[in-house]
Design a protein around this motif. Structure first.
Motif, PDB file in Angstrom:
ATOM      1  N   LEU A  11     -13.150   5.384   4.012  1.00  0.00           N
ATOM      2  CA  LEU A  11     -12.633   5.924   5.257  1.00  0.00           C
ATOM      3  C   LEU A  11     -13.778   6.074   6.252  1.00  0.00           C
ATOM      4  CD1 LEU A  11     -10.422   8.822   3.822  1.00  0.00           C
ATOM      5  CD2 LEU A  11      -9.682   6.519   4.492  1.00  0.00           C
ATOM      6  N   LEU A  12     -13.434   5.984   7.515  1.00  0.00           N
ATOM      7  CA  LEU A  12     -14.399   6.199   8.579  1.00  0.00           C
ATOM      8  C   LEU A  12     -14.096   7.543   9.221  1.00  0.00           C
ATOM      9  CD1 LEU A  12     -16.590   4.159   9.433  1.00  0.00           C
ATOM     10  CD2 LEU A  12     -15.146   3.554  11.372  1.00  0.00           C
ATOM     11  N   GLY A  13     -15.096   8.411   9.302  1.00  0.00           N
ATOM     12  CA  GLY A  13     -14.971   9.692   9.990  1.00  0.00           C
ATOM     13  C   GLY A  13     -15.510   9.546  11.398  1.00  0.00           C
ATOM     14  N   ILE A  14     -14.762  10.031  12.378  1.00  0.00           N
ATOM     15  CA  ILE A  14     -15.126   9.867  13.781  1.00  0.00           C
ATOM     16  C   ILE A  14     -15.260  11.235  14.445  1.00  0.00           C
ATOM     17  CG2 ILE A  14     -14.429   8.880  16.005  1.00  0.00           C
ATOM     18  CD1 ILE A  14     -14.867   6.734  13.859  1.00  0.00           C
ATOM     19  N   ASP A  15     -16.452  11.504  14.985  1.00  0.00           N
ATOM     20  CA  ASP A  15     -16.676  12.698  15.803  1.00  0.00           C
ATOM     21  C   ASP A  15     -16.676  12.230  17.251  1.00  0.00           C
ATOM     22  OD1 ASP A  15     -17.382  15.477  16.338  1.00  0.00           O
ATOM     23  OD2 ASP A  15     -19.364  14.709  16.863  1.00  0.00           O
ATOM     24  N   PHE A  16     -15.530  12.371  17.912  1.00  0.00           N
ATOM     25  CA  PHE A  16     -15.347  11.869  19.268  1.00  0.00           C
ATOM     26  C   PHE A  16     -16.111  12.695  20.284  1.00  0.00           C
ATOM     27  CE2 PHE A  16     -13.046  12.481  23.280  1.00  0.00           C
ATOM     28  CZ  PHE A  16     -13.123  11.201  23.794  1.00  0.00           C
ATOM     29  N   GLY A  17     -16.732  11.992  21.215  1.00  0.00           N
ATOM     30  CA  GLY A  17     -17.372  12.623  22.353  1.00  0.00           C
ATOM     31  C   GLY A  17     -17.272  11.699  23.551  1.00  0.00           C
ATOM     32  N   THR A  18     -17.420  12.257  24.741  1.00  0.00           N
ATOM     33  CA  THR A  18     -17.313  11.439  25.946  1.00  0.00           C
ATOM     34  C   THR A  18     -18.579  10.616  26.195  1.00  0.00           C
ATOM     35  OG1 THR A  18     -18.034  13.307  27.291  1.00  0.00           O
ATOM     36  CG2 THR A  18     -15.645  12.961  27.066  1.00  0.00           C
ATOM     37  N   LYS A  19     -19.711  11.016  25.594  1.00  0.00           N
ATOM     38  CA  LYS A  19     -20.962  10.264  25.754  1.00  0.00           C
ATOM     39  C   LYS A  19     -21.361   9.514  24.485  1.00  0.00           C
ATOM     40  CE  LYS A  19     -22.758  13.380  29.242  1.00  0.00           C
ATOM     41  NZ  LYS A  19     -23.777  14.325  29.619  1.00  0.00           N
ATOM     42  N   ILE A  54     -17.793  -2.630  12.365  1.00  0.00           N
ATOM     43  CA  ILE A  54     -18.038  -1.615  11.337  1.00  0.00           C
ATOM     44  C   ILE A  54     -16.876  -1.602  10.337  1.00  0.00           C
ATOM     45  CG2 ILE A  54     -18.153   0.880  10.920  1.00  0.00           C
ATOM     46  CD1 ILE A  54     -19.728   1.053  13.614  1.00  0.00           C
ATOM     47  N   CYS A  55     -15.653  -1.599  10.837  1.00  0.00           N
ATOM     48  CA  CYS A  55     -14.482  -1.545   9.952  1.00  0.00           C
ATOM     49  C   CYS A  55     -14.431  -2.742   9.011  1.00  0.00           C
ATOM     50  CB  CYS A  55     -13.202  -1.452  10.776  1.00  0.00           C
ATOM     51  SG  CYS A  55     -13.011   0.145  11.614  1.00  0.00           S
ATOM     52  N   LYS A  56     -14.760  -3.908   9.531  1.00  0.00           N
ATOM     53  CA  LYS A  56     -14.752  -5.113   8.701  1.00  0.00           C
ATOM     54  C   LYS A  56     -15.912  -5.091   7.699  1.00  0.00           C
ATOM     55  CE  LYS A  56     -14.690 -10.128   8.926  1.00  0.00           C
ATOM     56  NZ  LYS A  56     -14.740 -11.321   9.769  1.00  0.00           N
ATOM     57  N   GLU A  57     -17.111  -4.774   8.179  1.00  0.00           N
ATOM     58  CA  GLU A  57     -18.299  -4.791   7.325  1.00  0.00           C
ATOM     59  C   GLU A  57     -18.184  -3.827   6.147  1.00  0.00           C
ATOM     60  OE1 GLU A  57     -23.096  -3.789   7.678  1.00  0.00           O
ATOM     61  OE2 GLU A  57     -21.930  -4.139   9.496  1.00  0.00           O
ATOM     62  N   TYR A  58     -17.621  -2.642   6.381  1.00  0.00           N
ATOM     63  CA  TYR A  58     -17.533  -1.630   5.330  1.00  0.00           C
ATOM     64  C   TYR A  58     -16.166  -1.580   4.654  1.00  0.00           C
ATOM     65  CZ  TYR A  58     -22.061  -0.049   6.965  1.00  0.00           C
ATOM     66  OH  TYR A  58     -23.381   0.018   7.305  1.00  0.00           O
ATOM     67  N   ARG A  59     -15.288  -2.529   5.006  1.00  0.00           N
ATOM     68  CA  ARG A  59     -13.945  -2.620   4.414  1.00  0.00           C
ATOM     69  C   ARG A  59     -13.195  -1.283   4.512  1.00  0.00           C
ATOM     70  NH1 ARG A  59     -16.805  -5.702  -0.070  1.00  0.00           N
ATOM     71  NH2 ARG A  59     -16.524  -7.861   0.533  1.00  0.00           N
ATOM     72  N   ILE A  60     -13.148  -0.760   5.705  1.00  0.00           N
ATOM     73  CA  ILE A  60     -12.531   0.532   5.967  1.00  0.00           C
ATOM     74  C   ILE A  60     -11.012   0.428   5.798  1.00  0.00           C
ATOM     75  CG2 ILE A  60     -12.175   2.321   7.735  1.00  0.00           C
ATOM     76  CD1 ILE A  60     -15.084   2.099   6.564  1.00  0.00           C
ATOM     77  N   LYS A  61     -10.426   1.460   5.181  1.00  0.00           N
ATOM     78  CA  LYS A  61      -8.985   1.479   4.923  1.00  0.00           C
ATOM     79  C   LYS A  61      -8.242   2.492   5.793  1.00  0.00           C
ATOM     80  CE  LYS A  61      -9.338  -1.518   1.650  1.00  0.00           C
ATOM     81  NZ  LYS A  61      -9.105  -2.900   1.978  1.00  0.00           N
ATOM     82  N   GLY A  62      -8.978   3.427   6.424  1.00  0.00           N
ATOM     83  CA  GLY A  62      -8.327   4.433   7.264  1.00  0.00           C
ATOM     84  C   GLY A  62      -9.357   5.158   8.118  1.00  0.00           C
ATOM     85  N   LEU A  63      -8.863   5.806   9.173  1.00  0.00           N
ATOM     86  CA  LEU A  63      -9.712   6.521  10.120  1.00  0.00           C
ATOM     87  C   LEU A  63      -9.368   8.008  10.111  1.00  0.00           C
ATOM     88  CD1 LEU A  63      -9.086   4.052  13.090  1.00  0.00           C
ATOM     89  CD2 LEU A  63     -11.038   4.024  11.513  1.00  0.00           C
ATOM     90  N   VAL A  64     -10.409   8.842  10.072  1.00  0.00           N
ATOM     91  CA  VAL A  64     -10.234  10.287  10.165  1.00  0.00           C
ATOM     92  C   VAL A  64     -10.954  10.725  11.433  1.00  0.00           C
ATOM     93  CG1 VAL A  64     -10.583  12.523   9.055  1.00  0.00           C
ATOM     94  CG2 VAL A  64     -10.203  10.475   7.644  1.00  0.00           C
ATOM     95  N   VAL A  65     -10.186  11.123  12.431  1.00  0.00           N
ATOM     96  CA  VAL A  65     -10.750  11.500  13.723  1.00  0.00           C
ATOM     97  C   VAL A  65     -10.762  13.014  13.842  1.00  0.00           C
ATOM     98  CG1 VAL A  65     -10.469  11.335  16.233  1.00  0.00           C
ATOM     99  CG2 VAL A  65      -9.994   9.348  14.789  1.00  0.00           C
ATOM    100  N   GLY A  66     -11.932  13.548  14.167  1.00  0.00           N
ATOM    101  CA  GLY A  66     -12.072  14.994  14.338  1.00  0.00           C
ATOM    102  C   GLY A  66     -11.285  15.482  15.535  1.00  0.00           C
ATOM    103  N   LEU A  67     -10.561  16.562  15.342  1.00  0.00           N
ATOM    104  CA  LEU A  67      -9.735  17.140  16.386  1.00  0.00           C
ATOM    105  C   LEU A  67     -10.327  18.491  16.803  1.00  0.00           C
ATOM    106  CD1 LEU A  67      -7.116  16.285  17.802  1.00  0.00           C
ATOM    107  CD2 LEU A  67      -5.877  17.647  16.120  1.00  0.00           C
ATOM    108  N   PRO A  68     -10.866  18.572  18.026  1.00  0.00           N
ATOM    109  CA  PRO A  68     -11.487  19.819  18.488  1.00  0.00           C
ATOM    110  C   PRO A  68     -10.431  20.823  18.951  1.00  0.00           C
ATOM    111  CG  PRO A  68     -11.711  18.132  20.175  1.00  0.00           C
ATOM    112  CD  PRO A  68     -11.019  17.484  18.992  1.00  0.00           C
ATOM    113  N   VAL A  69      -9.885  21.575  18.008  1.00  0.00           N
ATOM    114  CA  VAL A  69      -8.864  22.566  18.332  1.00  0.00           C
ATOM    115  C   VAL A  69      -9.500  23.917  18.640  1.00  0.00           C
ATOM    116  CG1 VAL A  69      -7.052  21.417  17.002  1.00  0.00           C
ATOM    117  CG2 VAL A  69      -8.494  23.121  15.893  1.00  0.00           C
TER     118      VAL A  69
END
Length: 154
Positions: A11-19, A54-69
């Motif tokens: 899985l790929l973990g994503i910490d979203f930011g505007t920059k 990145i998704c192809k190279e690491y054979r990613i199966k799903g995305l986990v996106v951080g939600l800033p609640v």
């Protein structure tokens, strides 16, 4: 969220930011997360190319996106932006996405970097991917990966 989210595969973990966007990756058995890299935000076409590579190279199966609640568990404007980014990322990668509470991940990542004795400049370059790793590990360790964020009592 759909119960169709993969229980096996990296899985790929994503910490979203505007920059910047912090990226972490899990082991294929989804037990351990590791920081991967931090991408500077750029044009959508360039971001699409980088994420798909990145998704192809690491054979990613799903995305986990951080939600800033908020502390109450409610979603604000930043959470809406993170969801839009995650939906876009899911559409370009053709991977399922799940959103995960990322409260305290950045402060925990900062604490770890200070403990390692890193200089401020090195901390800045590693903070986003470490925050993504902390968030992804929280998801991996959760007894219920499909639970909605809840309020945190003060």
């Amino acid at each position: 969220m759909s119960q169709d989210f993969p229980s096996e595969g990296a899985l790929l973990g994503i910490d979203f930011g505007t920059k910047r966007v912090g990226i972490a990756i899990s082991t294929p058995d989804q037990s351990i997360s590791s920081p991967l890299e931090t991408l500077q935000r750029s044009q959508p076409a360039q971001e699409s190319k980088s994420f798909c590579k990145i998704c192809k190279e690491y054979r990613i199966k799903g995305l986990v996106v951080g939600l800033p609640v908020h502390m109450s568990g409610d979603e604000g404007e930043k959470a809406k932006m993170a969801r839009q980014f995650g939906d876009w990322l899911s559409s370009i990668s053709e991977l399922p996405v799940i959103y995960w509470d990322e409260r305290f991940t950045t402060s925990l990542a900062q604490h770890h970097l200070r403990e390692f004795g890193m200089s401020k400049s090195k901390q800045k370059s590693r903070l986003d991917m470490l925050a993504a790793q902390v968030m992804l590990q929280s998801f991996l360790d959760a007894p219920d990966r499909f639970a909605a964020p809840s309020a945190i009592d003060n």
